[in-house]
Motif scaffolding. Structure first.
Motif, mmCIF file in Angstrom:
data_model
loop_
_atom_site.group_PDB
_atom_site.id
_atom_site.type_symbol
_atom_site.label_atom_id
_atom_site.label_comp_id
_atom_site.label_asym_id
_atom_site.label_seq_id
_atom_site.Cartn_x
_atom_site.Cartn_y
_atom_site.Cartn_z
ATOM 1 N N TYR A 323 40.477 80.639 15.233
ATOM 2 C CA TYR A 323 41.793 80.011 15.022
ATOM 3 C C TYR A 323 41.790 78.592 15.591
ATOM 4 C CZ TYR A 323 46.890 79.478 14.847
ATOM 5 O OH TYR A 323 48.164 79.035 14.575
ATOM 6 N N LYS A 324 41.215 78.443 16.791
ATOM 7 C CA LYS A 324 41.173 77.132 17.441
ATOM 8 C C LYS A 324 40.351 76.137 16.631
ATOM 9 C CE LYS A 324 40.878 76.716 21.953
ATOM 10 N NZ LYS A 324 40.396 76.890 23.342
ATOM 11 N N GLN A 325 39.360 76.649 15.884
ATOM 12 C CA GLN A 325 38.520 75.771 15.069
ATOM 13 C C GLN A 325 39.022 75.646 13.627
ATOM 14 O OE1 GLN A 325 34.317 76.675 15.383
ATOM 15 N NE2 GLN A 325 34.361 76.782 17.609
ATOM 16 N N GLY A 326 40.102 76.358 13.328
ATOM 17 C CA GLY A 326 40.672 76.297 11.975
ATOM 18 C C GLY A 326 39.837 77.010 10.931
ATOM 19 N N HIS A 327 39.086 78.038 11.362
ATOM 20 C CA HIS A 327 38.246 78.813 10.431
ATOM 21 C C HIS A 327 39.050 79.978 9.857
ATOM 22 C CE1 HIS A 327 34.171 77.459 12.355
ATOM 23 N NE2 HIS A 327 34.846 76.462 11.812
ATOM 24 N N PHE A 328 39.725 79.767 8.742
ATOM 25 C CA PHE A 328 40.558 80.797 8.145
ATOM 26 C C PHE A 328 39.952 81.305 6.832
ATOM 27 C CE2 PHE A 328 43.864 77.974 10.282
ATOM 28 C CZ PHE A 328 43.852 78.716 11.443
ATOM 29 N N SER A 329 40.352 82.508 6.442
ATOM 30 C CA SER A 329 39.861 83.125 5.204
ATOM 31 C C SER A 329 40.970 83.095 4.161
ATOM 32 C CB SER A 329 39.461 84.584 5.468
ATOM 33 O OG SER A 329 38.609 84.665 6.591
ATOM 34 N N ASP A 330 40.585 83.162 2.884
ATOM 35 C CA ASP A 330 41.620 83.231 1.852
ATOM 36 C C ASP A 330 41.797 84.679 1.389
ATOM 37 O OD1 ASP A 330 39.725 83.834 -0.163
ATOM 38 O OD2 ASP A 330 39.360 81.700 -0.524
ATOM 39 N N GLN A 331 42.782 84.885 0.548
ATOM 40 C CA GLN A 331 43.143 86.248 0.122
ATOM 41 C C GLN A 331 42.132 86.867 -0.842
ATOM 42 O OE1 GLN A 331 45.605 88.566 0.713
ATOM 43 N NE2 GLN A 331 46.373 87.422 2.472
ATOM 44 N N ASN A 332 41.150 86.096 -1.283
ATOM 45 C CA ASN A 332 40.123 86.638 -2.188
ATOM 46 C C ASN A 332 38.987 87.327 -1.429
ATOM 47 O OD1 ASN A 332 41.385 85.643 -4.529
ATOM 48 N ND2 ASN A 332 40.512 83.604 -4.174
ATOM 49 N N ILE A 333 39.022 87.290 -0.119
ATOM 50 C CA ILE A 333 37.914 87.822 0.675
ATOM 51 C C ILE A 333 37.791 89.336 0.505
ATOM 52 C CG2 ILE A 333 39.201 88.237 2.842
ATOM 53 C CD1 ILE A 333 36.667 86.787 4.172
ATOM 54 N N THR A 334 36.562 89.821 0.523
ATOM 55 C CA THR A 334 36.321 91.266 0.358
ATOM 56 C C THR A 334 35.490 91.795 1.524
ATOM 57 O OG1 THR A 334 34.349 90.769 -0.964
ATOM 58 C CG2 THR A 334 36.403 91.188 -2.172
ATOM 59 N N ALA A 335 35.548 93.095 1.724
ATOM 60 C CA ALA A 335 34.740 93.735 2.763
ATOM 61 C C ALA A 335 33.259 93.584 2.436
ATOM 62 C CB ALA A 335 35.108 95.222 2.861
ATOM 63 N N GLN A 336 32.430 93.487 3.465
ATOM 64 C CA GLN A 336 30.992 93.273 3.264
ATOM 65 C C GLN A 336 30.215 94.241 4.173
ATOM 66 O OE1 GLN A 336 30.133 89.150 2.875
ATOM 67 N NE2 GLN A 336 27.947 89.399 3.104
ATOM 68 N N PRO A 337 29.823 95.416 3.637
ATOM 69 C CA PRO A 337 29.165 96.418 4.471
ATOM 70 C C PRO A 337 27.846 95.954 5.075
ATOM 71 C CG PRO A 337 29.160 97.098 2.154
ATOM 72 C CD PRO A 337 30.034 95.906 2.256
ATOM 73 N N ARG A 338 27.094 95.123 4.345
ATOM 74 C CA ARG A 338 25.869 94.519 4.895
ATOM 75 C C ARG A 338 26.166 93.040 5.146
ATOM 76 N NH1 ARG A 338 21.723 97.951 4.555
ATOM 77 N NH2 ARG A 338 21.820 99.643 3.033
ATOM 78 N N TYR A 339 26.375 92.709 6.398
ATOM 79 C CA TYR A 339 26.862 91.380 6.764
ATOM 80 C C TYR A 339 25.985 90.853 7.881
ATOM 81 C CZ TYR A 339 30.585 87.890 7.658
ATOM 82 O OH TYR A 339 31.313 86.730 7.812
ATOM 83 N N ARG A 340 25.059 89.976 7.535
ATOM 84 C CA ARG A 340 24.106 89.452 8.511
ATOM 85 C C ARG A 340 24.813 88.557 9.529
ATOM 86 N NH1 ARG A 340 19.180 91.284 9.424
ATOM 87 N NH2 ARG A 340 18.306 89.219 9.745
ATOM 88 N N LEU A 341 24.334 88.602 10.740
ATOM 89 C CA LEU A 341 24.901 87.795 11.828
ATOM 90 C C LEU A 341 24.823 86.316 11.513
ATOM 91 C CD1 LEU A 341 26.033 88.376 14.710
ATOM 92 C CD2 LEU A 341 23.748 87.919 15.570
ATOM 93 N N SER A 342 23.785 85.915 10.806
ATOM 94 C CA SER A 342 23.556 84.490 10.533
ATOM 95 C C SER A 342 24.332 83.980 9.327
ATOM 96 C CB SER A 342 22.060 84.247 10.313
ATOM 97 O OG SER A 342 21.539 85.172 9.376
#
Length: 343
Positions: A323-342
């Protein structure tokens, strides 16, 4: 935004715990977890049952988190949620709920990587936590689904140095417990019995894996064959030797983890070590790290028990930092079961 008071509602639903937390800036005001007991009878998490239980639990858990924090939803600055990694059905429930609530309240939505959250849980402000790790540091994330050694250069600049090539360390504990006839989840039971046993009584092989990667499937197989052979000779072998078997299993697993950590410290020259993930609640691992402070001059950072296992407070701290960096998501975002740290 510097002096703004940030109210984050965080939601975690990656596996079988439905959790919600409220953070005001970096302080946790409420942290509610609904644990699903139904999986015990199946000896492991059943994804379909987990997602149904999340659907039942999510509204009361969020309501309770807001009520405990004495916060009205209209005060919220943003909603943070676990996007992944995890079980698809479970993640969908949390993702859909977070998106709907953020849309209804017209506030930002913030996606969080579950593994990143385990690491950044160290930045929760807490009366009992006297120190937070300084960058760069090494993080070892050890859970039911993951085993990783990560070089943490900044909040959102992380590099995986090594990870499990097969079973995660939490699986190794739980599957070993199942071989011994212990109920699910077996990891905490192995830890409990290990405290009463002799860790050198039985010797199990440590897999040879290059670099900083891990492998636990071979260890699990050797424990299975060892137990089958011993029970064939003496049907009461496990009952008669349970404490020593558990202590020996735990000793071997911790030795594997510490060997790789030692290698990572030598490779990077970094002696600041932070652990996270459900298995970091294990008393043997905590003791091994504390011993390394004295013998190797490491600085170790161990989270409170409630921030080790899956919880929403850790999702909330990432939400705050994003939030402090202004990193927000939009409403099109979907769940990602395989989500790499990088990613």
């Amino acid at each position: 935004m510097e002096n703004e008071t940030i109210y984050i509602l965080a939601i975690e639903s990656s596996c079988d715990d439905t959790a919600a937390a409220v953070l005001i800036n970096q302080k946790v005001i409420s942290n509610v977890v609904a644990t699903q007991k139904i999986h015990e009878q199946y000896g492991g998490v059943v994804p379909e049952l987990a997602s149904r239980a999340h659907q039942q639990n999510i509204v009361p858990v969020v309501h309770q988190a807001l009520a405990k924090a004495n916060i009205d939803k209209k005060q919220l600055s943003a909603i943070a949620f676990t996007r992944g990694p995890g079980l698809m059905g479970s993640l969908l429930v949390g993702t859909s709920f977070a998106k709907s609530l953020a849309l209804g309240l017209s506030i930002p939505l913030i996606e969080v990587n579950h593994m990143q959250a385990h690491i950044l849980a160290h930045f929760i402000e807490d009366d009992d936590i006297s120190k937070m790790p300084e960058f760069p540091f090494l993080a070892m994330t050890i859970s039911g689904g993951h085993t990783q050694i990560v070089l943490v250069k900044d909040y959102f600049d992380m590099e995986i140095l090594g990870e499990s090539l097969d079973d995660a360390v939490g699986e190794a504990f739980d599957k070993s417990a199942k071989i011994l006839g212990l109920r699910y989840p077996g990891g905490p039971l192995i830890d409990k019995y290990a405290n009463e046993g002799n860790p050198l009584k039985f010797k199990f092989p440590k897999p040879k894996v290059d670099g900083l990667n891990f492998s636990f499937s071979g260890l699990k197989t050797s424990i299975l064959y060892f137990t089958q052979k011993a029970v064939k000779e003496n049907p009461d072998f496990v009952n008669e030797n349970l404490n020593d078997i558990c202590a020996s299993i735990q000793y071997t697993i911790i030795s594997i983890l510490m060997d790789k950590l030692n290698k990572a410290v030598k490779q990077t020259g970094i002696k600041k070590i932070a652990i996270g993930g459900g298995v970091s609640a294990n008393s043997g691992i905590r003791k091994a790290l504390k011993d390394a402070e004295k013998t190797k001059g490491w600085s170790t950072f161990i989270p409170k028990f409630e921030y080790c296992t899956d919880n929403a407070a850790m999702i909330g701290i990432v939400g705050h930092l994003k939030y402090k960096q202004g990193h927000f998501s939009d409403q099109n975002i979907t769940a990602q079961p395989r989500y790499r740290l990088s990613e």
